[in-house]
Design a protein around this motif. Structure first.
Motif, PDB file in Angstrom:
ATOM      1  N   PHE A 183       3.351   5.896 -13.303  1.00 21.82           N
ATOM      2  CA  PHE A 183       3.166   4.785 -12.369  1.00 21.82           C
ATOM      3  C   PHE A 183       3.082   5.378 -10.965  1.00 21.82           C
ATOM      4  CE2 PHE A 183       4.810   2.715 -16.088  1.00 21.82           C
ATOM      5  CZ  PHE A 183       4.123   1.510 -16.130  1.00 21.82           C
ATOM      6  N   CYS A 184       1.871   5.666 -10.554  1.00 20.42           N
ATOM      7  CA  CYS A 184       1.639   6.347  -9.281  1.00 20.42           C
ATOM      8  C   CYS A 184       0.328   5.848  -8.672  1.00 20.42           C
ATOM      9  CB  CYS A 184       1.591   7.859  -9.479  1.00 20.42           C
ATOM     10  SG  CYS A 184       0.263   8.385 -10.592  1.00 20.42           S
ATOM     11  N   PRO A 185       0.152   6.011  -7.366  1.00 19.69           N
ATOM     12  CA  PRO A 185      -1.107   5.603  -6.746  1.00 19.69           C
ATOM     13  C   PRO A 185      -2.264   6.473  -7.233  1.00 19.69           C
ATOM     14  CG  PRO A 185       0.635   5.958  -5.105  1.00 19.69           C
ATOM     15  CD  PRO A 185       1.119   6.534  -6.393  1.00 19.69           C
ATOM     16  N   TYR A 279      -2.085  -2.278 -11.559  1.00 19.87           N
ATOM     17  CA  TYR A 279      -1.206  -2.084 -10.410  1.00 19.87           C
ATOM     18  C   TYR A 279      -1.929  -1.312  -9.305  1.00 19.87           C
ATOM     19  CZ  TYR A 279       3.071  -3.424 -13.013  1.00 19.87           C
ATOM     20  OH  TYR A 279       4.044  -4.103 -13.708  1.00 19.87           O
ATOM     21  N   GLN A 280      -2.628  -0.257  -9.706  1.00 14.72           N
ATOM     22  CA  GLN A 280      -3.285   0.610  -8.732  1.00 14.72           C
ATOM     23  C   GLN A 280      -4.383  -0.115  -7.951  1.00 14.72           C
ATOM     24  OE1 GLN A 280      -4.282   3.564 -11.650  1.00 14.72           O
ATOM     25  NE2 GLN A 280      -2.567   4.911 -11.093  1.00 14.72           N
ATOM     26  N   VAL A 304       4.138   2.489  -7.946  1.00 22.60           N
ATOM     27  CA  VAL A 304       2.727   2.677  -7.613  1.00 22.60           C
ATOM     28  C   VAL A 304       2.510   2.647  -6.097  1.00 22.60           C
ATOM     29  CG1 VAL A 304       0.407   1.679  -7.918  1.00 22.60           C
ATOM     30  CG2 VAL A 304       1.963   1.811  -9.853  1.00 22.60           C
ATOM     31  N   GLY A 305       3.550   2.257  -5.355  1.00 16.59           N
ATOM     32  CA  GLY A 305       3.452   2.256  -3.905  1.00 16.59           C
ATOM     33  C   GLY A 305       2.969   0.951  -3.319  1.00 16.59           C
ATOM     34  N   LEU A 306       3.360  -0.167  -3.960  1.00 13.61           N
ATOM     35  CA  LEU A 306       2.910  -1.477  -3.497  1.00 13.61           C
ATOM     36  C   LEU A 306       3.984  -2.189  -2.675  1.00 13.61           C
ATOM     37  CD1 LEU A 306       1.166  -2.824  -6.723  1.00 13.61           C
ATOM     38  CD2 LEU A 306       0.058  -1.990  -4.642  1.00 13.61           C
ATOM     39  N   ARG A 351       1.782  -2.981   5.099  1.00 11.54           N
ATOM     40  CA  ARG A 351       1.676  -2.832   3.641  1.00 11.54           C
ATOM     41  C   ARG A 351       1.853  -1.368   3.246  1.00 11.54           C
ATOM     42  NH1 ARG A 351      -3.189  -6.104   4.046  1.00 11.54           N
ATOM     43  NH2 ARG A 351      -4.448  -4.338   3.273  1.00 11.54           N
ATOM     44  N   ARG A 352       1.219  -0.492   3.999  1.00 13.30           N
ATOM     45  CA  ARG A 352       1.298   0.945   3.678  1.00 13.30           C
ATOM     46  C   ARG A 352       2.735   1.457   3.802  1.00 13.30           C
ATOM     47  NH1 ARG A 352       1.870   5.733   5.613  1.00 13.30           N
ATOM     48  NH2 ARG A 352       2.323   4.922   7.695  1.00 13.30           N
ATOM     49  N   GLN A 353       3.413   1.094   4.878  1.00  9.74           N
ATOM     50  CA  GLN A 353       4.785   1.567   5.101  1.00  9.74           C
ATOM     51  C   GLN A 353       5.736   1.043   4.029  1.00  9.74           C
ATOM     52  OE1 GLN A 353       5.743   0.327   9.100  1.00  9.74           O
ATOM     53  NE2 GLN A 353       4.467   1.908  10.049  1.00  9.74           N
ATOM     54  N   MET A 354       5.584  -0.234   3.688  1.00  9.13           N
ATOM     55  CA  MET A 354       6.432  -0.814   2.645  1.00  9.13           C
ATOM     56  C   MET A 354       6.177  -0.144   1.308  1.00  9.13           C
ATOM     57  SD  MET A 354       6.174  -4.849   3.719  1.00  9.13           S
ATOM     58  CE  MET A 354       7.189  -5.474   2.388  1.00  9.13           C
ATOM     59  N   GLY A 355       4.917   0.154   1.010  1.00 13.77           N
ATOM     60  CA  GLY A 355       4.569   0.809  -0.244  1.00 13.77           C
ATOM     61  C   GLY A 355       5.158   2.204  -0.350  1.00 13.77           C
ATOM     62  N   VAL A 356       5.087   2.962   0.754  1.00 22.39           N
ATOM     63  CA  VAL A 356       5.677   4.308   0.772  1.00 22.39           C
ATOM     64  C   VAL A 356       7.176   4.233   0.535  1.00 22.39           C
ATOM     65  CG1 VAL A 356       6.197   6.294   2.247  1.00 22.39           C
ATOM     66  CG2 VAL A 356       3.886   5.329   2.225  1.00 22.39           C
TER      67      VAL A 356
END
Length: 393
Positions: A183-185, A279-280, A304-306, A351-356
C-alpha cells in the motif's frame, strides 16, 4: 542457551479459527494476513473455517493446512447441530494436538471456549466490533478466554467496559496492520487507473468499503451534491468501491445518485482483490462511518499517502488527528461535510502534507510487521505462563 532450550520445548501448534467462511469485511482480511505472516515465524498453524468458501480456497491455494468444521449459530432451534459441532471440534483439536486457539469472532469463540475448557487449552478472543453481543455471550467469553485482543481502545471501552473484573490483566490493544510496501503511492498506477475511470484533472474523492448504511456512503453523496449546487467552478468526481452485502442499500444509493443528478460524477465499482490501484487513483479518502472497530480501509488509505475526511468517532480518532492528518466531521451534518470537501478540493498542498503525514504514521504505528510481532509476543506470554504453572502443554 537455557532460554533457547526452554523455547524449544514449548508447544507451538496454534489453531487460527475463523468466524465466517467468506470475507465479510476488513476483519477477515486482517486475520488472513496474520495467518500468512505467522506461518513464516516460529509456530505451526492449522486453520479452522466454518465452511468451504472464499477463505478456505485462498489458504489452501497457498499451501496452508485448512480444516472445515461446521459451527452453526448457537441460537438455532436444531440444538443437536450445536452439540455435534462441539464434539467434532473437540475431536479435531485432539487429533491436531492443538496447544492454543486464536479465534476471530464471538460465535466461533463460544465453541472454542467450551472445547478449550474440556481440553485445558487457552483461547484468545480477537474482538473487532464495538457493538455488544448478547450480555450472556460477552460475559461468558470475557470470563473464560485466556486473553482478549481488541483492535482499538474504543472496542475495549465501548464493548467490554462492563466486564472490568473479568478482563483485568488479560486484554491487549493490537491495531490492525498493513504492508506499506504494497500500500504505497504509485504515479504510474494513478495515471492508468484514473484514465480507466474517466478521470482527468478532477479532484477524485473515494470510499472503499462494504455498501451498508453503517458505512454512510449516502451521507457523502448528499454532501457532495450540496457542494456541486454551488457555482464554485470546482471539478470533482467520486469513486465508491465495495461489496454489495446489503443489496437494497446499494440500489437505494444508486437511485439517490440518479435523483441528485450525480450519475456523471460518481462511479460505482465492485470490490476486487486488486484494490491498491483504486487507492492510488484517489486525491482524498472519505470514511463517513457511523461505527467502526478500527478501520482497515482507513490505514490502507493512509499508507498510500492520502488525506482523509472521516466521521468524528472514537474508533477513527485513534488513527488520525483532526486538523492535522484528517478532517473529522459529523456525516449527518451535510453542510459541515461539504465544507470539508471544498477545503481539500481547493488546497492541493494541504492534501499533500496530510498524505505525507499519514504515510509516516502508518509506517511507524500500523504496519503488518508490528501487528504480527505484538500477536506473537502474546503467544509467547501465554506459553511461558503455562510452563511456569507446570501444566501439561
Amino acid at each position: 542457551m537455557t532460554k533457547n532450550m526452554k523455547i524449544a520445548i514449548y508447544p507451538k501448534k496454534i489453531a487460527m479459527v475463523f468466524n465466517h467462511s467468506a470475507i465479510i469485511g476488513g476483519g477477515e482480511i486482517s486475520f488472513l494476513h496474520l495467518v500468512r505472516t505467522i506461518t513464516k515465524g516460529a509456530y505451526s498453524l492449522v486453520v479452522y473455517v466454518p465452511g468451504r468458501g472464499e477463505i478456505s480456497e485462498k489458504l489452501k491455494s497457498e499451501g496452508l493446512s485448512v480444516k472445515v468444521i461446521d459451527l452453526p449459530r448457537i441460537r438455532t432451534i436444531k440444538f443437536w447441530r450445536v452439540l455435534n459441532a462441539e464434539f467434532r471440534l473437540y475431536k479435531q483439536l485432539s487429533a491436531d494436538k492443538i496447544d492454543l486457539m486464536h479465534v476471530n469472532g464471538s460465535r466461533a469463540c463460544i465453541y472454542c471456549v467450551v472445547a478449550g475448557l474440556l481440553r485445558r487449552r487457552p483461547v484468545i478472543w480477537h474482538v473487532r466490533e464495538t457493538k455488544q453481543d448478547l450480555r450472556l455471550i460477552d460475559g461468558m467469553l470475557t470470563r473464560f478466554c485466556s486473553r482478549i485482543i481488541c483492535v482499538s481502545k474504543a472496542v475495549l471501552e465501548k464493548r467490554l467496559a462492563a466486564y472490568k473484573v473479568q478482563i483485568q490483566n488479560k486484554t491487549d490493544i493490537v491495531y490492525n496492520g498493513v504492508d506499506p510496501d504494497i500500500f504505497c503511492p504509485s504515479q504510474q498506477n494513478r495515471e492508468l487507473t484514473r484514465k480507466q475511470l474517466g478521470v482527468t484533472n478532477e479532484c477524485l474523492f473515494g470510499i472503499i468499503g462494504n455498501f451498508t448504511s453503517l458505512k454512510g456512503q449516502h451521507e457523502f453523496v448528499q454532501a457532495l451534491a450540496l457542494v456541486l449546487r454551488q457555482p464554485s467552478g470546482l471539478k470533482m468526481k467520486a469513486l465508491l468501491v465495495g461489496k454489495s452485502n446489503d443489496v437494497i442499500y446499494r440500489e437505494h444509493l444508486e437511485q439517490l445518485v440518479e435523483t441528485l443528478g450525480l450519475s456523471n460524477v460518481i462511479v460505482f465499482k465492485d470490490f476486487t482483490n486488486v484494490i491498491v490501484p483504486y487507492y492510488q487513483a484517489l486525491d482524498v479518502f472519505v470514511l463517513p462511518s457511523r461505527r467502526e472497530g478500527f478501520s482497515r480501509a482507513l490505514i490502507e488509505a493512509m499508507a498510500v499517502g492520502l488525506p482523509v475526511i472521516a466521521s468524528r468517532i472514537d474508533e477513527i480518532a485513534e488513527a488520525v488527528v483532526d486538523g492535522e492528518n484528517a478532517i473529522l466531521v459529523d456525516p449527518a451534518n451535510h453542510e459541515e461535510f461539504s465544507k470539508a470537501i471544498v477545503t481539500l478540493a481547493c488546497d492541493p498542498e494541504r492534501r499533500r502534507q496530510m498524505g505525507v503525514s499519514n504515510r509516516e504514521k502508518v509506517s511507524t504505528q500500523f504496519t503488518l510487521a508490528r501487528h504480527t510481532s505484538q500477536i506473537m509476543k502474546i503467544y509467547n506470554q501465554i506459553f511461558e505462563k503455562r510452563d511456569q504453572r507446570g501444566r501439561d502443554i
